[in-house]
Design a protein around this motif. Structure first.
Motif, mmCIF file in Angstrom:
data_model
loop_
_atom_site.group_PDB
_atom_site.id
_atom_site.type_symbol
_atom_site.label_atom_id
_atom_site.label_comp_id
_atom_site.label_asym_id
_atom_site.label_seq_id
_atom_site.Cartn_x
_atom_site.Cartn_y
_atom_site.Cartn_z
ATOM 1 N N THR A 150 0.828 -1.203 0.000
ATOM 2 C CA THR A 150 0.000 0.000 0.000
ATOM 3 C C THR A 150 0.864 1.255 0.000
ATOM 4 N N PHE A 151 1.912 1.232 0.770
ATOM 5 C CA PHE A 151 2.833 2.367 0.825
ATOM 6 C C PHE A 151 3.378 2.679 -0.561
ATOM 7 N N VAL A 152 3.835 1.646 -1.254
ATOM 8 C CA VAL A 152 4.413 1.820 -2.590
ATOM 9 C C VAL A 152 3.347 2.267 -3.592
ATOM 10 N N ILE A 153 2.189 1.606 -3.565
ATOM 11 C CA ILE A 153 1.112 1.924 -4.512
ATOM 12 C C ILE A 153 0.599 3.339 -4.316
ATOM 13 N N ARG A 154 0.359 3.713 -3.071
ATOM 14 C CA ARG A 154 -0.222 5.030 -2.790
ATOM 15 C C ARG A 154 0.705 6.154 -3.241
ATOM 16 N N ILE A 155 1.973 6.035 -2.945
ATOM 17 C CA ILE A 155 2.917 7.088 -3.329
ATOM 18 C C ILE A 155 3.184 7.056 -4.829
ATOM 19 N N GLY A 156 3.417 5.869 -5.373
ATOM 20 C CA GLY A 156 3.739 5.753 -6.797
ATOM 21 C C GLY A 156 2.623 6.215 -7.708
ATOM 22 N N PHE A 157 1.433 5.656 -7.507
ATOM 23 C CA PHE A 157 0.318 6.022 -8.382
ATOM 24 C C PHE A 157 -0.235 7.409 -8.068
ATOM 25 N N GLY A 158 -0.111 7.823 -6.804
ATOM 26 C CA GLY A 158 -0.502 9.190 -6.466
ATOM 27 C C GLY A 158 0.359 10.201 -7.210
ATOM 28 N N SER A 159 1.655 9.913 -7.297
ATOM 29 C CA SER A 159 2.562 10.792 -8.045
ATOM 30 C C SER A 159 2.254 10.770 -9.537
ATOM 31 N N LEU A 160 1.971 9.584 -10.063
ATOM 32 C CA LEU A 160 1.631 9.489 -11.485
ATOM 33 C C LEU A 160 0.362 10.274 -11.812
ATOM 34 N N SER A 161 -0.574 10.294 -10.864
ATOM 35 C CA SER A 161 -1.819 11.027 -11.112
ATOM 36 C C SER A 161 -1.587 12.529 -11.185
ATOM 37 N N ASP A 162 -0.458 12.997 -10.648
ATOM 38 C CA ASP A 162 -0.112 14.418 -10.779
ATOM 39 C C ASP A 162 0.236 14.771 -12.224
ATOM 40 N N PHE A 163 0.798 13.818 -12.942
ATOM 41 C CA PHE A 163 1.210 14.056 -14.323
ATOM 42 C C PHE A 163 0.126 13.716 -15.333
ATOM 43 N N PHE A 164 -0.707 12.767 -14.988
ATOM 44 C CA PHE A 164 -1.804 12.366 -15.860
ATOM 45 C C PHE A 164 -3.105 12.761 -15.178
ATOM 46 N N SER A 165 -4.191 12.451 -15.740
ATOM 47 C CA SER A 165 -5.490 12.788 -15.143
ATOM 48 C C SER A 165 -5.761 11.916 -13.918
ATOM 49 N N ARG A 166 -6.402 12.479 -12.915
ATOM 50 C CA ARG A 166 -6.707 11.731 -11.684
ATOM 51 C C ARG A 166 -7.869 10.751 -11.847
ATOM 52 N N ALA A 183 -5.407 -0.468 -3.754
ATOM 53 C CA ALA A 183 -6.432 0.275 -4.500
ATOM 54 C C ALA A 183 -7.318 1.082 -3.557
ATOM 55 N N LEU A 184 -7.624 0.510 -2.408
ATOM 56 C CA LEU A 184 -8.434 1.200 -1.409
ATOM 57 C C LEU A 184 -7.769 2.499 -0.959
ATOM 58 N N GLU A 185 -6.502 2.423 -0.637
ATOM 59 C CA GLU A 185 -5.791 3.602 -0.153
ATOM 60 C C GLU A 185 -5.534 4.619 -1.267
ATOM 61 N N LEU A 186 -5.315 4.136 -2.473
ATOM 62 C CA LEU A 186 -5.169 5.057 -3.607
ATOM 63 C C LEU A 186 -6.467 5.829 -3.825
ATOM 64 N N ARG A 187 -7.598 5.136 -3.710
ATOM 65 C CA ARG A 187 -8.888 5.806 -3.843
ATOM 66 C C ARG A 187 -9.040 6.887 -2.776
ATOM 67 N N LYS A 188 -8.657 6.581 -1.549
ATOM 68 C CA LYS A 188 -8.756 7.573 -0.472
ATOM 69 C C LYS A 188 -7.892 8.793 -0.764
ATOM 70 N N THR A 189 -6.700 8.558 -1.261
ATOM 71 C CA THR A 189 -5.795 9.663 -1.584
ATOM 72 C C THR A 189 -6.385 10.553 -2.670
ATOM 73 N N LEU A 190 -6.823 9.931 -3.746
ATOM 74 C CA LEU A 190 -7.339 10.702 -4.879
ATOM 75 C C LEU A 190 -8.703 11.312 -4.594
ATOM 76 N N HIS A 191 -9.473 10.693 -3.723
ATOM 77 C CA HIS A 191 -10.803 11.192 -3.382
ATOM 78 C C HIS A 191 -10.720 12.631 -2.855
ATOM 79 N N ALA A 192 -9.861 12.833 -1.885
ATOM 80 C CA ALA A 192 -9.739 14.173 -1.300
ATOM 81 C C ALA A 192 -9.210 15.177 -2.320
ATOM 82 N N VAL A 193 -8.251 14.755 -3.129
ATOM 83 C CA VAL A 193 -7.688 15.653 -4.135
ATOM 84 C C VAL A 193 -8.751 16.025 -5.176
ATOM 85 N N LEU A 194 -9.530 15.038 -5.625
ATOM 86 C CA LEU A 194 -10.593 15.314 -6.596
ATOM 87 C C LEU A 194 -11.638 16.271 -6.020
#
Length: 137
Positions: free
Chosen positions: A51-67, A104-115
């Motif tokens: 989760t640590f790796v996924i949340r940071i990695g994909f969260g960073s990628l979402s900064d460059f691509f669409s969330r 995926a659960l934690e990535l959703r939480k991260t992107l949810h607040a940003v969206l």
């Protein structure tokens, strides 16, 4: 309130229900399949690192691509992991499935607040309160 916020509120409500059922049922299912407490510990501990790796990695990628594609993908992966859980009682497969689910659960939480913030910055506090409350209920 715009359509994106209503969509996020609906997703939060459905997600809260699904998450509650999954997290309550998983240990009971694993026990019914004869999986030991030690192996259950592995099934729940290893995904924390993933989760640590996924949340940071994909969260960073979402900064460059669409969330939105990452948010949608996290919902799809969570659903897929929930569907695959009862199909296989092998410990290593449960670890993989739980890694996908938890990441995926934690990535959703991260992107949810940003969206929510990007959708309506001035109404963020109100909207995050609504979606969090609906998910909790």
């Amino acid at each position: 309130m715009n359509r994106n916020v209503w969509t996020l509120i609906l997703v939060s409500a459905m997600f809260g229900l699904a998450f509650g059922i999954y997290e309550l049922a998983l240990p009971l299912y694993l026990k019914s399949q004869g999986i030991s407490m030690l192996h259950m510990g592995v099934i729940f501990a290893v995904p924390a690192v993933c989760t640590f790796v996924i949340r940071i990695g994909f969260g960073s990628l979402s900064d460059f691509f669409s969330r939105k594609p990452f948010y949608t993908g996290s919902l799809v992966l969570t659903t897929l992991a929930c569907a695959l859980t009862p199909l296989n009682a092998i410990v290593w497969m449960q670890v993989v499935i739980k890694c996908i689910h938890q990441g995926a659960l934690e990535l959703r939480k991260t992107l949810h607040a940003v969206l929510l913030y990007e959708t309506a910055e001035s109404e963020f506090i109100d909207n995050i309160g609504k979606t969090t409350g609906v998910e909790f209920l």
